[in-house]
Design a protein around this motif. Structure first.
Motif, mmCIF file in Angstrom:
data_model
loop_
_atom_site.group_PDB
_atom_site.id
_atom_site.type_symbol
_atom_site.label_atom_id
_atom_site.label_comp_id
_atom_site.label_asym_id
_atom_site.label_seq_id
_atom_site.Cartn_x
_atom_site.Cartn_y
_atom_site.Cartn_z
ATOM 1 N N SER A 80 0.922 -1.166 0.112
ATOM 2 C CA SER A 80 -0.120 -0.116 -0.144
ATOM 3 C C SER A 80 0.792 1.271 0.123
ATOM 4 N N ILE A 81 0.047 2.360 -0.405
ATOM 5 C CA ILE A 81 0.822 3.742 0.015
ATOM 6 C C ILE A 81 0.130 4.227 1.216
ATOM 7 N N SER A 82 0.997 4.317 2.221
ATOM 8 C CA SER A 82 0.379 4.101 3.686
ATOM 9 C C SER A 82 0.440 5.570 4.291
ATOM 10 N N PHE A 83 1.139 6.385 3.631
ATOM 11 C CA PHE A 83 0.863 8.017 4.090
ATOM 12 C C PHE A 83 1.396 8.956 2.752
ATOM 13 N N SER A 84 0.578 10.057 2.904
ATOM 14 C CA SER A 84 0.935 10.930 1.738
ATOM 15 C C SER A 84 1.457 12.302 2.640
ATOM 16 N N GLY A 85 2.324 12.979 2.229
ATOM 17 C CA GLY A 85 2.972 13.966 2.742
ATOM 18 C C GLY A 85 2.474 15.324 2.107
ATOM 19 N N LEU A 86 2.257 16.607 2.855
ATOM 20 C CA LEU A 86 1.847 17.696 2.708
ATOM 21 C C LEU A 86 2.987 18.852 3.045
ATOM 22 N N ARG A 87 3.455 19.742 2.354
ATOM 23 C CA ARG A 87 4.619 20.398 2.708
ATOM 24 C C ARG A 87 3.988 21.955 3.399
ATOM 25 N N VAL A 88 4.808 22.398 4.234
ATOM 26 C CA VAL A 88 4.605 23.615 4.682
ATOM 27 C C VAL A 88 5.921 24.641 4.915
ATOM 28 N N LYS A 89 5.843 25.895 5.024
ATOM 29 C CA LYS A 89 7.126 26.430 4.756
ATOM 30 C C LYS A 89 7.966 26.259 5.934
ATOM 31 N N ASN A 90 7.601 26.049 7.305
ATOM 32 C CA ASN A 90 8.820 26.152 8.094
ATOM 33 C C ASN A 90 8.278 25.523 9.444
ATOM 34 N N ASP A 91 9.085 25.348 10.370
ATOM 35 C CA ASP A 91 8.822 24.718 11.718
ATOM 36 C C ASP A 91 7.687 25.607 12.333
ATOM 37 N N LYS A 92 7.682 26.886 12.359
ATOM 38 C CA LYS A 92 6.728 27.756 12.976
ATOM 39 C C LYS A 92 5.392 27.400 12.351
ATOM 40 N N ALA A 93 5.099 27.048 11.278
ATOM 41 C CA ALA A 93 3.840 26.780 10.769
ATOM 42 C C ALA A 93 3.331 25.305 11.358
ATOM 43 N N LEU A 94 4.126 24.533 11.748
ATOM 44 C CA LEU A 94 3.525 23.278 12.257
ATOM 45 C C LEU A 94 2.704 23.691 13.774
ATOM 46 N N ASN A 95 3.187 24.720 14.416
ATOM 47 C CA ASN A 95 2.921 25.190 15.746
ATOM 48 C C ASN A 95 1.173 25.731 15.329
ATOM 49 N N TYR A 96 1.187 26.509 14.241
ATOM 50 C CA TYR A 96 -0.371 26.682 13.843
ATOM 51 C C TYR A 96 -1.425 25.714 13.405
ATOM 52 N N TRP A 97 -0.656 24.745 12.877
ATOM 53 C CA TRP A 97 -1.549 23.438 12.679
ATOM 54 C C TRP A 97 -1.950 22.774 13.897
ATOM 55 N N LEU A 98 -1.027 22.529 14.681
ATOM 56 C CA LEU A 98 -1.508 21.891 15.948
ATOM 57 C C LEU A 98 -2.790 22.505 16.591
ATOM 58 N N ASP A 99 -2.644 23.904 16.700
ATOM 59 C CA ASP A 99 -3.826 24.608 17.080
ATOM 60 C C ASP A 99 -5.286 24.672 16.348
ATOM 61 N N ARG A 100 -4.791 24.508 14.837
ATOM 62 C CA ARG A 100 -5.841 24.290 13.927
ATOM 63 C C ARG A 100 -6.605 22.945 14.100
ATOM 64 N N PHE A 101 -5.647 21.877 14.357
ATOM 65 C CA PHE A 101 -6.348 20.628 14.327
ATOM 66 C C PHE A 101 -7.205 20.372 15.552
ATOM 67 N N LYS A 102 -6.702 20.911 16.803
ATOM 68 C CA LYS A 102 -7.330 21.053 17.951
ATOM 69 C C LYS A 102 -8.615 21.565 17.816
ATOM 70 N N GLU A 103 -8.772 22.849 17.087
ATOM 71 C CA GLU A 103 -9.998 23.565 16.922
ATOM 72 C C GLU A 103 -10.851 22.898 16.339
ATOM 73 N N TYR A 104 -10.541 22.035 15.139
ATOM 74 C CA TYR A 104 -11.440 21.306 14.339
ATOM 75 C C TYR A 104 -11.548 19.987 14.463
ATOM 76 N N GLY A 105 -11.020 19.730 15.686
ATOM 77 C CA GLY A 105 -10.943 17.983 15.847
ATOM 78 C C GLY A 105 -10.569 17.008 15.158
ATOM 79 N N VAL A 106 -9.226 17.457 14.402
ATOM 80 C CA VAL A 106 -8.664 16.616 13.411
ATOM 81 C C VAL A 106 -7.686 15.874 14.406
ATOM 82 N N ALA A 107 -7.798 14.310 14.223
ATOM 83 C CA ALA A 107 -7.097 13.516 14.807
ATOM 84 C C ALA A 107 -5.677 13.766 14.038
ATOM 85 N N HIS A 108 -4.992 13.840 15.171
ATOM 86 C CA HIS A 108 -3.346 14.061 14.915
ATOM 87 C C HIS A 108 -2.460 13.828 16.093
ATOM 88 N N GLU A 109 -1.099 13.591 15.949
ATOM 89 C CA GLU A 109 0.026 13.094 16.666
ATOM 90 C C GLU A 109 0.733 14.748 17.020
#
Length: 320
Positions: free
Chosen positions: A76-105
């Motif tokens: 199988s193809i067991s995951f697909s990656g999506l790029r963001v600009k930098n490490d700081k952007a990942l902190n934004y996405w942690l908050d956004r995933f929590k806000e929208y109830g997206v399952a994440h690690e």
């Protein structure tokens, strides 16, 4: 000849309207083409990408309404990656995933790069990867009308991972047929499993990598909603695609021959572990039949399907 990197990844959804909501309203990607599967026009084929739908930024979905849930496994193809600009952007996405109830690690390290593994509502396995230290294939440009701020928006496709019971033949196809280079390893996330191998092509980096995971503890994956159908790699033009076709034929790999998808031309074949590979040209692109500022707003059909528009539209549930 050298493949330029990832072109697109195509996956399966059971509900197109919910899929559109997740990828446009939560992930902030642009729906650049709303069309149909040319091999089965009863189903939508949706393309999400950067602002202009550049090759290397497309995550696409076939809507198969009767699709059962998938069961994760080998071959199988067991995951697909999506790029963001930098490490700081990942902190934004942690908050956004929590806000929208997206399952994440939590944020993790992968070969010196920060990543977040997450899933959509159907269990599609995805990863955000930071380009903080990326020196490879250039990324795309986030959509200016996205609900996600441009400086933290998704810029294109990141690495894909192949999970296989026998990595040798897959690695041979990647290196000896497709010209990928071995780029290193990193530890498996499951105890007792071999290290994951990384291969790159073209200019390398996050937009040009395939990760090969050797799993000895899994049955074959049962595809369904939430699974990936195939991965496509970038070819410069049709002349080069013809040369790739000849190379694939010399290896006696069963293949589709050249297929005209109107927005690009393609060649399909399966590697020995059964994973479907596509080679696709960079052009002519999604602005062929729509203005750039109106991409994805209406149902687009290539000329060879246009005469059947009324029948095709009657079999589709409208997406607003």
């Amino acid at each position: 000849m050298e493949l330029k990197g990832l072109h697109h990844v195509s996956a399966i959804t059971a509900v197109a309207k919910d899929n559109v909501r997740f990828y446009t309203e939560i992930l902030g990607m642009r729906l650049v083409k709303k069309t149909v599967n040319q091999d089965d026009t009863s189903m939508y084929h949706l393309f999400y990408a950067d602002e202009a739908g550049n090759p290397g930024t497309d995550l696409t979905f076939f809507e198969i309404k009767q699709a059962a849930r998938f069961y994760q496994g080998n071959n199988s193809i067991s995951f697909s990656g999506l790029r963001v600009k930098n490490d700081k952007a990942l902190n934004y996405w942690l908050d956004r995933f929590k806000e929208y109830g997206v399952a994440h690690e939590p944020i993790k390290d992968l070969m010196g790069r920060k990543v977040i593994f997450f899933k959509d509502d159907e269990g599609q396995r995805l990863m955000l990867i930071s380009d903080e230290f990326n020196n490879g294939v250039e990324s795309g440009t986030p959509w200016e009308h996205s609900p996600v701020p441009a400086d933290v928006g998704i810029t294109g496709l990141g690495p894909v991972r192949l999970t296989v019971p026998n990595p040798g033949p897959t690695s041979e196809i990647l290196t000896e047929v497709l010209g990928f280079r071995f780029a290193g390893t990193y530890p498996a996330y499951e105890d007792g499993q071999p290290d994951i191998q990384v291969y790159e092509t073209g200019e390398g980096g996050t937009g040009a990598e395939v990760h090969v995971e050797h799993r000895t503890d899994l049955e074959k994956e049962r595809p369904g909603r939430g699974s990936v159908h195939h991965v496509a790699f970038r070819v410069k033009d049709e002349a080069e695609l013809e040369a790739w076709r000849d190379k694939v034929r010399k290896r006696r790999l069963p293949n589709s021959g050249l297929v005209d998808r109107y927005y690009f031309k393609s060649l399909y074949f399966r590697e020995p572990n059964g994973i479907l590979f596509e080679l696709a040209t960079d052009g002519p692109g999604f602005a062929t039949d729509e203005n750039l500022d109106q991409l994805g707003e209406s149902l687009a059909l290539p000329p060879f399907l246009e005469e059947n528009r009324e029948e095709i539209e009657a079999n589709l549930t409208p997406i607003k």
